[in-house]
Write a protein that holds these residues in place. Structure first.
Motif, PDB file in Angstrom:
ATOM      1  N   GLU A   1      59.236 -66.347 -48.246  1.00  0.00           N
ATOM      2  CA  GLU A   1      58.177 -66.359 -49.260  1.00  0.00           C
ATOM      3  C   GLU A   1      57.642 -67.785 -49.361  1.00  0.00           C
ATOM      4  OE1 GLU A   1      57.711 -65.180 -53.988  1.00  0.00           O
ATOM      5  OE2 GLU A   1      59.457 -64.493 -52.863  1.00  0.00           O
ATOM      6  N   THR A   2      56.332 -67.950 -49.200  1.00  0.00           N
ATOM      7  CA  THR A   2      55.697 -69.267 -49.263  1.00  0.00           C
ATOM      8  C   THR A   2      54.687 -69.277 -50.399  1.00  0.00           C
ATOM      9  OG1 THR A   2      55.942 -69.607 -46.886  1.00  0.00           O
ATOM     10  CG2 THR A   2      54.304 -70.952 -47.993  1.00  0.00           C
ATOM     11  N   TRP A   3      54.861 -70.238 -51.304  1.00  0.00           N
ATOM     12  CA  TRP A   3      53.933 -70.434 -52.410  1.00  0.00           C
ATOM     13  C   TRP A   3      53.140 -71.701 -52.165  1.00  0.00           C
ATOM     14  CZ3 TRP A   3      52.827 -67.696 -56.862  1.00  0.00           C
ATOM     15  CH2 TRP A   3      53.581 -66.532 -57.056  1.00  0.00           C
ATOM     16  N   LYS A   4      51.872 -71.672 -52.543  1.00  0.00           N
ATOM     17  CA  LYS A   4      51.016 -72.856 -52.423  1.00  0.00           C
ATOM     18  C   LYS A   4      50.322 -73.105 -53.752  1.00  0.00           C
ATOM     19  CE  LYS A   4      50.046 -71.934 -47.603  1.00  0.00           C
ATOM     20  NZ  LYS A   4      49.050 -71.481 -46.638  1.00  0.00           N
ATOM     21  N   PHE A   5      50.302 -74.356 -54.120  1.00  0.00           N
ATOM     22  CA  PHE A   5      49.460 -74.821 -55.222  1.00  0.00           C
ATOM     23  C   PHE A   5      48.362 -75.640 -54.564  1.00  0.00           C
ATOM     24  CE2 PHE A   5      48.252 -78.416 -57.933  1.00  0.00           C
ATOM     25  CZ  PHE A   5      47.719 -77.728 -59.003  1.00  0.00           C
ATOM     26  N   VAL A   6      47.109 -75.315 -54.874  1.00  0.00           N
ATOM     27  CA  VAL A   6      45.980 -75.998 -54.255  1.00  0.00           C
ATOM     28  C   VAL A   6      45.103 -76.592 -55.355  1.00  0.00           C
ATOM     29  CG1 VAL A   6      43.968 -75.755 -52.744  1.00  0.00           C
ATOM     30  CG2 VAL A   6      46.009 -74.338 -52.344  1.00  0.00           C
ATOM     31  N   LEU A   7      44.785 -77.866 -55.200  1.00  0.00           N
ATOM     32  CA  LEU A   7      43.852 -78.581 -56.070  1.00  0.00           C
ATOM     33  C   LEU A   7      42.748 -79.081 -55.161  1.00  0.00           C
ATOM     34  CD1 LEU A   7      43.175 -80.098 -58.829  1.00  0.00           C
ATOM     35  CD2 LEU A   7      44.422 -82.015 -57.855  1.00  0.00           C
ATOM     36  N   GLU A   8      41.510 -78.584 -55.379  1.00  0.00           N
ATOM     37  CA  GLU A   8      40.407 -79.000 -54.512  1.00  0.00           C
ATOM     38  C   GLU A   8      39.225 -79.484 -55.340  1.00  0.00           C
ATOM     39  OE1 GLU A   8      39.285 -75.726 -52.012  1.00  0.00           O
ATOM     40  OE2 GLU A   8      39.132 -74.355 -53.698  1.00  0.00           O
TER      41      GLU A   8
ATOM     42  N   LYS B   1      53.485 -65.151 -60.731  1.00  0.00           N
ATOM     43  CA  LYS B   1      52.108 -64.655 -60.749  1.00  0.00           C
ATOM     44  C   LYS B   1      51.148 -65.706 -60.210  1.00  0.00           C
ATOM     45  CE  LYS B   1      52.795 -61.494 -64.567  1.00  0.00           C
ATOM     46  NZ  LYS B   1      52.359 -61.081 -65.890  1.00  0.00           N
ATOM     47  N   GLU B   2      50.216 -65.257 -59.388  1.00  0.00           N
ATOM     48  CA  GLU B   2      49.179 -66.131 -58.865  1.00  0.00           C
ATOM     49  C   GLU B   2      48.104 -66.310 -59.933  1.00  0.00           C
ATOM     50  OE1 GLU B   2      48.625 -65.218 -54.296  1.00  0.00           O
ATOM     51  OE2 GLU B   2      48.819 -63.357 -55.458  1.00  0.00           O
ATOM     52  N   LEU B   3      47.447 -67.467 -59.905  1.00  0.00           N
ATOM     53  CA  LEU B   3      46.428 -67.743 -60.904  1.00  0.00           C
ATOM     54  C   LEU B   3      45.423 -68.739 -60.348  1.00  0.00           C
ATOM     55  CD1 LEU B   3      45.832 -66.972 -63.899  1.00  0.00           C
ATOM     56  CD2 LEU B   3      46.925 -69.109 -64.536  1.00  0.00           C
ATOM     57  N   LYS B   4      44.195 -68.644 -60.842  1.00  0.00           N
ATOM     58  CA  LYS B   4      43.128 -69.590 -60.498  1.00  0.00           C
ATOM     59  C   LYS B   4      42.623 -70.236 -61.764  1.00  0.00           C
ATOM     60  CE  LYS B   4      41.536 -67.031 -56.492  1.00  0.00           C
ATOM     61  NZ  LYS B   4      40.410 -66.366 -55.837  1.00  0.00           N
ATOM     62  N   SER B   5      42.151 -71.473 -61.622  1.00  0.00           N
ATOM     63  CA  SER B   5      41.612 -72.216 -62.751  1.00  0.00           C
ATOM     64  C   SER B   5      40.483 -73.101 -62.231  1.00  0.00           C
ATOM     65  CB  SER B   5      42.726 -73.054 -63.376  1.00  0.00           C
ATOM     66  OG  SER B   5      42.238 -73.827 -64.439  1.00  0.00           O
TER      67      SER B   5
ATOM     68  N   THR C   1      41.770 -75.177 -59.135  1.00  0.00           N
ATOM     69  CA  THR C   1      43.184 -75.065 -58.786  1.00  0.00           C
ATOM     70  C   THR C   1      43.527 -73.590 -58.614  1.00  0.00           C
ATOM     71  OG1 THR C   1      43.871 -75.005 -61.102  1.00  0.00           O
ATOM     72  CG2 THR C   1      43.894 -77.160 -60.020  1.00  0.00           C
ATOM     73  N   ARG C   2      44.574 -73.356 -57.832  1.00  0.00           N
ATOM     74  CA  ARG C   2      45.064 -71.988 -57.671  1.00  0.00           C
ATOM     75  C   ARG C   2      46.491 -72.025 -57.150  1.00  0.00           C
ATOM     76  NH1 ARG C   2      41.846 -72.827 -53.212  1.00  0.00           N
ATOM     77  NH2 ARG C   2      42.808 -72.390 -51.208  1.00  0.00           N
TER      78      ARG C   2
END
Length: 191
Positions: free
Chosen positions: A182-189, A161-165, A172-173
């Motif tokens: 299938e490509t998953w990304k974790f992003v911290l900005e 599951k995708e999620l944002k915080s 983060t998301r």
């Protein structure tokens, strides 16, 4: 740019003033009477970002290189108007096409990181263990940066599951892109 124009204008004005007021009528300037204009080039003000760890690029590179998926390359111009540092893809899993992970640090400013991405490419059918590996690397990333882990993002990731915080200083998301793989990304900005 504005400061450079001002300095150049002042230097030109000083030269003209000196030339016009010179009493040397035979146009033979003497070495010790030449006008000297002192100019100072002010350093570019570095822009600080709200998420404090991102203000020290080298420290972040060193800490994330120790996480275990590869060493981040030099912080360099990305030739698109920004700056970046990346790891080679870290491969794991079985099969002809193993899964892989990489870090990407990016910014439009040479003095601070704007965002960190962890990219996971699921090349074989073992989605569950690939997502667990990504969750593990996200957790290690939080620790390396001196942050408390976001257990909600990590737990939701286990179920695909995708999620944002969001906090006061960063967002983060997790997000997924599906194509041939299938490509998953974790992003911290930083904010």
């Amino acid at each position: 740019m504005r400061q450079i124009k001002l300095i150049l204008t002042l230097a030109l004005l000083a030269t003209i003033t000196y030339s016009c007021s010179s009493s040397n009528k035979d146009n033979n300037p003497e070495p010790d009477t030449a006008a000297q204009v002192e100019t100072k080039v002010l350093p570019k003000a570095s822009s600080k970002v709200k998420f404090d760890p991102f203000n020290n690029v080298e420290d972040v590179r060193q800490k994330l290189s120790a996480v275990g998926i590869g060493e981040l390359g030099e912080w360099r111009d990305d030739e698109k108007g920004g700056y970046m540092s990346v790891t080679p893809y870290y491969q794991f899993g079985d099969g002809d096409m193993p899964n892989n992970l990489a870090y990407y640090l990016e910014s439009d400013d040479s003095s601070a990181i704007k965002n960190l991405r962890i990219v996971l490419n699921i090349n074989n059918g073992d989605r569950k263990s690939a997502l667990l590996k990504l969750g593990d690397i996200i957790e290690k990333t939080y620790r390396a940066l001196g942050m408390e882990s976001d257990t909600k993002i990590i737990n939701e990731l286990k179920f695909g599951k995708e999620l944002k915080s969001e906090s006061d200083t960063y967002r983060t998301r997790t997000e997924v892109e599906k194509s041939r793989i299938e490509t998953w990304k974790f992003v911290l900005e930083t904010k």
